[in-house]
Design a protein around this motif. Structure first.
Motif, PDB file in Angstrom:
ATOM      1  N   ASP A   1     -88.001  11.053 -67.957  1.00 28.31           N
ATOM      2  CA  ASP A   1     -87.436  12.340 -68.366  1.00 28.31           C
ATOM      3  C   ASP A   1     -86.554  12.953 -67.272  1.00 28.31           C
ATOM      4  O   ASP A   1     -85.644  13.732 -67.562  1.00 28.31           O
ATOM      5  N   GLN A   2     -86.835  12.609 -66.027  1.00 24.77           N
ATOM      6  CA  GLN A   2     -86.014  13.096 -64.914  1.00 24.77           C
ATOM      7  C   GLN A   2     -84.706  12.313 -64.786  1.00 24.77           C
ATOM      8  O   GLN A   2     -83.870  12.641 -63.954  1.00 24.77           O
ATOM      9  N   GLY A   3     -84.556  11.266 -65.611  1.00 27.17           N
ATOM     10  CA  GLY A   3     -83.324  10.483 -65.602  1.00 27.17           C
ATOM     11  C   GLY A   3     -83.400   9.183 -64.829  1.00 27.17           C
ATOM     12  O   GLY A   3     -82.414   8.444 -64.744  1.00 27.17           O
ATOM     13  N   TYR A   4     -84.572   8.845 -64.287  1.00 24.65           N
ATOM     14  CA  TYR A   4     -84.718   7.590 -63.545  1.00 24.65           C
ATOM     15  C   TYR A   4     -84.921   6.449 -64.544  1.00 24.65           C
ATOM     16  O   TYR A   4     -85.691   6.574 -65.486  1.00 24.65           O
ATOM     17  N   ARG A   5     -84.254   5.343 -64.306  1.00 25.90           N
ATOM     18  CA  ARG A   5     -84.385   4.185 -65.198  1.00 25.90           C
ATOM     19  C   ARG A   5     -85.004   2.987 -64.472  1.00 25.90           C
ATOM     20  O   ARG A   5     -85.876   2.334 -65.024  1.00 25.90           O
ATOM     21  N   ARG A   6     -84.537   2.711 -63.274  1.00 18.08           N
ATOM     22  CA  ARG A   6     -85.118   1.593 -62.497  1.00 18.08           C
ATOM     23  C   ARG A   6     -86.317   2.137 -61.723  1.00 18.08           C
ATOM     24  O   ARG A   6     -86.195   2.645 -60.613  1.00 18.08           O
ATOM     25  N   ILE A   7     -87.497   2.020 -62.342  1.00 19.39           N
ATOM     26  CA  ILE A   7     -88.715   2.586 -61.775  1.00 19.39           C
ATOM     27  C   ILE A   7     -89.618   1.439 -61.320  1.00 19.39           C
ATOM     28  O   ILE A   7     -90.023   0.589 -62.128  1.00 19.39           O
ATOM     29  N   ALA A   8     -89.934   1.416 -60.050  1.00 19.86           N
ATOM     30  CA  ALA A   8     -90.854   0.414 -59.513  1.00 19.86           C
ATOM     31  C   ALA A   8     -92.273   0.948 -59.555  1.00 19.86           C
ATOM     32  O   ALA A   8     -92.510   2.142 -59.371  1.00 19.86           O
ATOM     33  N   ALA A   9     -93.232   0.065 -59.819  1.00 23.68           N
ATOM     34  CA  ALA A   9     -94.649   0.413 -59.789  1.00 23.68           C
ATOM     35  C   ALA A   9     -95.273  -0.259 -58.572  1.00 23.68           C
ATOM     36  O   ALA A   9     -95.089  -1.465 -58.356  1.00 23.68           O
ATOM     37  N   VAL A  10     -96.023   0.503 -57.777  1.00 21.32           N
ATOM     38  CA  VAL A  10     -96.617  -0.021 -56.548  1.00 21.32           C
ATOM     39  C   VAL A  10     -98.134  -0.007 -56.687  1.00 21.32           C
ATOM     40  O   VAL A  10     -98.747   1.046 -56.856  1.00 21.32           O
ATOM     41  N   GLY A  11     -98.730  -1.217 -56.625  1.00 21.96           N
ATOM     42  CA  GLY A  11    -100.169  -1.353 -56.784  1.00 21.96           C
ATOM     43  C   GLY A  11    -100.548  -2.193 -57.991  1.00 21.96           C
ATOM     44  O   GLY A  11    -101.716  -2.236 -58.386  1.00 21.96           O
ATOM     45  N   THR A  12     -99.566  -2.872 -58.577  1.00 20.34           N
ATOM     46  CA  THR A  12     -99.815  -3.678 -59.778  1.00 20.34           C
ATOM     47  C   THR A  12    -100.652  -4.908 -59.432  1.00 20.34           C
ATOM     48  O   THR A  12    -100.711  -5.324 -58.267  1.00 20.34           O
ATOM     49  N   PRO A  13    -101.311  -5.516 -60.432  1.00 21.70           N
ATOM     50  CA  PRO A  13    -102.107  -6.711 -60.146  1.00 21.70           C
ATOM     51  C   PRO A  13    -101.224  -7.867 -59.704  1.00 21.70           C
ATOM     52  O   PRO A  13    -100.082  -8.005 -60.161  1.00 21.70           O
ATOM     53  N   GLU A  14    -101.754  -8.674 -58.824  1.00 20.31           N
ATOM     54  CA  GLU A  14    -101.030  -9.858 -58.381  1.00 20.31           C
ATOM     55  C   GLU A  14    -100.914 -10.863 -59.522  1.00 20.31           C
ATOM     56  O   GLU A  14    -101.878 -11.090 -60.264  1.00 20.31           O
ATOM     57  N   ILE A  15     -99.738 -11.453 -59.700  1.00 21.52           N
ATOM     58  CA  ILE A  15     -99.555 -12.508 -60.706  1.00 21.52           C
ATOM     59  C   ILE A  15    -100.144 -13.804 -60.161  1.00 21.52           C
ATOM     60  O   ILE A  15     -99.844 -14.200 -59.032  1.00 21.52           O
ATOM     61  N   PRO A  16    -101.021 -14.475 -60.927  1.00 18.11           N
ATOM     62  CA  PRO A  16    -101.639 -15.702 -60.424  1.00 18.11           C
ATOM     63  C   PRO A  16    -100.602 -16.742 -60.041  1.00 18.11           C
ATOM     64  O   PRO A  16     -99.530 -16.847 -60.629  1.00 18.11           O
ATOM     65  N   SER A  17    -100.925 -17.542 -59.039  1.00 16.38           N
ATOM     66  CA  SER A  17    -100.038 -18.601 -58.583  1.00 16.38           C
ATOM     67  C   SER A  17     -99.723 -19.554 -59.722  1.00 16.38           C
ATOM     68  O   SER A  17    -100.596 -19.960 -60.479  1.00 16.38           O
ATOM     69  N   GLY A  18     -98.426 -19.913 -59.833  1.00 20.67           N
ATOM     70  CA  GLY A  18     -98.010 -20.841 -60.867  1.00 20.67           C
ATOM     71  C   GLY A  18     -97.492 -20.177 -62.112  1.00 20.67           C
ATOM     72  O   GLY A  18     -96.899 -20.826 -62.969  1.00 20.67           O
ATOM     73  N   SER A  19     -97.709 -18.838 -62.252  1.00 24.11           N
ATOM     74  CA  SER A  19     -97.202 -18.146 -63.429  1.00 24.11           C
ATOM     75  C   SER A  19     -95.814 -17.633 -63.156  1.00 24.11           C
ATOM     76  O   SER A  19     -95.311 -17.680 -62.040  1.00 24.11           O
ATOM     77  N   SER A  20     -95.154 -17.109 -64.206  1.00 23.35           N
ATOM     78  CA  SER A  20     -93.815 -16.583 -64.032  1.00 23.35           C
ATOM     79  C   SER A  20     -93.855 -15.335 -63.190  1.00 23.35           C
ATOM     80  O   SER A  20     -94.842 -14.628 -63.131  1.00 23.35           O
ATOM     81  N   GLY A  21     -92.751 -15.039 -62.510  1.00 23.23           N
ATOM     82  CA  GLY A  21     -92.663 -13.817 -61.732  1.00 23.23           C
ATOM     83  C   GLY A  21     -93.313 -13.932 -60.371  1.00 23.23           C
ATOM     84  O   GLY A  21     -93.678 -12.923 -59.773  1.00 23.23           O
ATOM     85  N   THR A  22     -93.453 -15.144 -59.824  1.00 20.37           N
ATOM     86  CA  THR A  22     -94.138 -15.303 -58.548  1.00 20.37           C
ATOM     87  C   THR A  22     -93.313 -14.806 -57.380  1.00 20.37           C
ATOM     88  O   THR A  22     -93.788 -14.807 -56.258  1.00 20.37           O
TER      89      THR A  22
ATOM     90  N   PHE B   1     -93.323   4.611 -58.669  1.00 21.89           N
ATOM     91  CA  PHE B   1     -94.570   5.158 -59.194  1.00 21.89           C
ATOM     92  C   PHE B   1     -95.695   4.444 -58.462  1.00 21.89           C
ATOM     93  O   PHE B   1     -95.939   3.260 -58.669  1.00 21.89           O
ATOM     94  N   CYS B   2     -96.372   5.153 -57.577  1.00 22.49           N
ATOM     95  CA  CYS B   2     -97.442   4.587 -56.756  1.00 22.49           C
ATOM     96  C   CYS B   2     -98.788   4.862 -57.418  1.00 22.49           C
ATOM     97  O   CYS B   2     -99.051   5.978 -57.862  1.00 22.49           O
ATOM     98  N   PHE B   3     -99.664   3.867 -57.461  1.00 24.03           N
ATOM     99  CA  PHE B   3    -100.891   3.962 -58.237  1.00 24.03           C
ATOM    100  C   PHE B   3    -101.991   4.783 -57.568  1.00 24.03           C
ATOM    101  O   PHE B   3    -103.051   4.993 -58.173  1.00 24.03           O
ATOM    102  N   THR B   4    -101.778   5.250 -56.335  1.00 21.77           N
ATOM    103  CA  THR B   4    -102.623   6.274 -55.720  1.00 21.77           C
ATOM    104  C   THR B   4    -101.729   7.113 -54.810  1.00 21.77           C
ATOM    105  O   THR B   4    -100.641   6.685 -54.407  1.00 21.77           O
ATOM    106  N   ASP B   5    -102.225   8.282 -54.458  1.00 24.15           N
ATOM    107  CA  ASP B   5    -101.478   9.116 -53.517  1.00 24.15           C
ATOM    108  C   ASP B   5    -101.428   8.487 -52.132  1.00 24.15           C
ATOM    109  O   ASP B   5    -100.451   8.666 -51.399  1.00 24.15           O
ATOM    110  N   THR B   6    -102.483   7.768 -51.731  1.00 23.87           N
ATOM    111  CA  THR B   6    -102.443   7.127 -50.420  1.00 23.87           C
ATOM    112  C   THR B   6    -101.371   6.033 -50.381  1.00 23.87           C
ATOM    113  O   THR B   6    -100.712   5.842 -49.358  1.00 23.87           O
TER     114      THR B   6
END
Length: 351
Positions: free
Chosen positions: A172-193, A260-265
């Motif tokens: 709503d603030q107009g941001y489109r490229r939004i990164a998320a920090v704290g997401t689960p690690e993608i298992p080795s061998g999967s896409s997006g490594t 977008f950080c998944f905790t304030d810390t």
């Protein structure tokens, strides 16, 4: 002479049973009656005989609180409230750090079975690794946090909805490229490594998975395809871990419009990494957090974050624990605490 329950009852004008109910904190007592009893307790300097009480009713007057990491501000705030609100019910609190180790949870459950504590409040970060699922018949236990289960009573917030709402706020603030920090690690061998980060104690947590789901749902609503390069996994959910990983991310990628950080810390570490990279917040990149810890008002700039009523959260957990302590066969309940977005300068686009 040491004051007795009968002395307190006589001064307060109530029955000894009512005094016991106030002291034990298990049975509801009307606020005005509780106030009279507590005043009488104070005037007589009443000190409960815990050993005698334990022999009579099988209770120790102590509960246990176990959190994964006591170093973090969020844990400190929850611990403070549990101690204060449990004290109002006449309970002492034994505090433990589990460090996400099932063995420590097993030890706490054993203490409860041995009546060294009357009940436990646990905060497992991943149900698959929790002793709750494998320890057999459970004593009085209440979970706080994000794992999805129906074995015992639990207090939580809707992490998916909260993350979705925060991502919508950024959109709503107009941001489109939004990164998320704290997401689960993608298992080795999967896409997006190619994603920045590493597998850790935080990588597979329920909170990481649920908040990532909410983030992706909001993007999908806005017609934006999730970009694996904008999902940043961490080795530690801490300022240090975030500063290191986000700093490396900024050195290797074009900065997103918002984090977008998944905790304030995590957000605190991200702010540090952006400052080190010479990027201004929010002029060059916005930052949002999750949890509304006390320090979030005093970051530079003040941090937009997800907030929920901590006192209601803890009161609800203690209420559920009292239910379980009074009747271990009580049907498990889940209490969901409402959340809201606190908008501060870290995400408001400059005019």
């Amino acid at each position: 002479m040491r004051a007795t329950v009968k002395d307190v009852a006589k001064l307060a004008g109530v029955s000894p049973k009512t005094v016991s109910n106030v002291i034990n904190g298990v049975v509801f007592v009307r606020p005005e009656t509780r106030a009279r009893v507590e005043q009488a307790l104070a005037e007589l300097d009443y000190v409960p005989n815990l050993s005698a009480r334990g022999l009579r009713n099988g209770r120790s007057g102590m509960i246990g609180l176990a959190l994964p990491d006591l170093l973090r501000p969020y844990s400190a705030e929850i611990t403070h409230l549990v101690v204060e609100l449990a004290h109002q019910r006449g309970w002492g609190v034994q505090i433990e750090q589990t460090a996400a180790e099932p063995q420590r949870e097993f030890e706490l459950l054993s203490k409860a079975r041995a009546h060294l504590v009357d009940g436990l409040i646990l905060n497992p970060i991943n149900l698959d690794d929790s002793a709750v699922t494998t320890a057999g018949p459970l004593p009085a236990v209440v979970l706080i946090g994000d794992v999805d289960q129906d074995m015992v009573s639990q207090v939580a917030i809707d992490n998916v909805a909260a993350a979705r709402d925060m991502t919508r706020h950024l959109l709503d603030q107009g941001y489109r490229r939004i990164a998320a920090v704290g997401t689960p690690e993608i298992p080795s061998g999967s896409s997006g490594t190619g994603r920045i980060g590493g597998s850790t104690d935080a990588a597979g947590t329920a909170a990481a998975r649920l908040r990532t789901l909410g983030y992706r749902e909001a993007l999908a609503e806005a017609g934006i395809d999730p970009d694996p390069e904008l999902e940043v996994a961490l080795d530690r959910w801490s300022p240090e871990g975030a500063a290191t990983v986000v700093g490396r991310y900024l050195a290797e990628h074009e900065p997103p419009e918002a984090f977008f950080c998944f905790t304030d810390t995590i957000a605190v570490g991200t702010l540090s990494a952006l400052w080190t990279a010479g990027l201004a917040v929010p002029a060059d990149c916005a930052v949002a957090g999750f949890d509304n810890i006390g320090e979030s008002r005093f970051t530079v700039p003040p941090l937009t974050t997800v907030d929920f009523d901590r006192r209601l959260f803890v009161e609800s957990a203690l209420d559920l624990l009292a239910e379980r302590m009074a009747d271990k066969d009580t049907r498990p309940r889940r209490v969901m605490i409402p959340h809201r977005i606190i908008t501060r300068a870290s995400t408001v686009r400059p005019s």
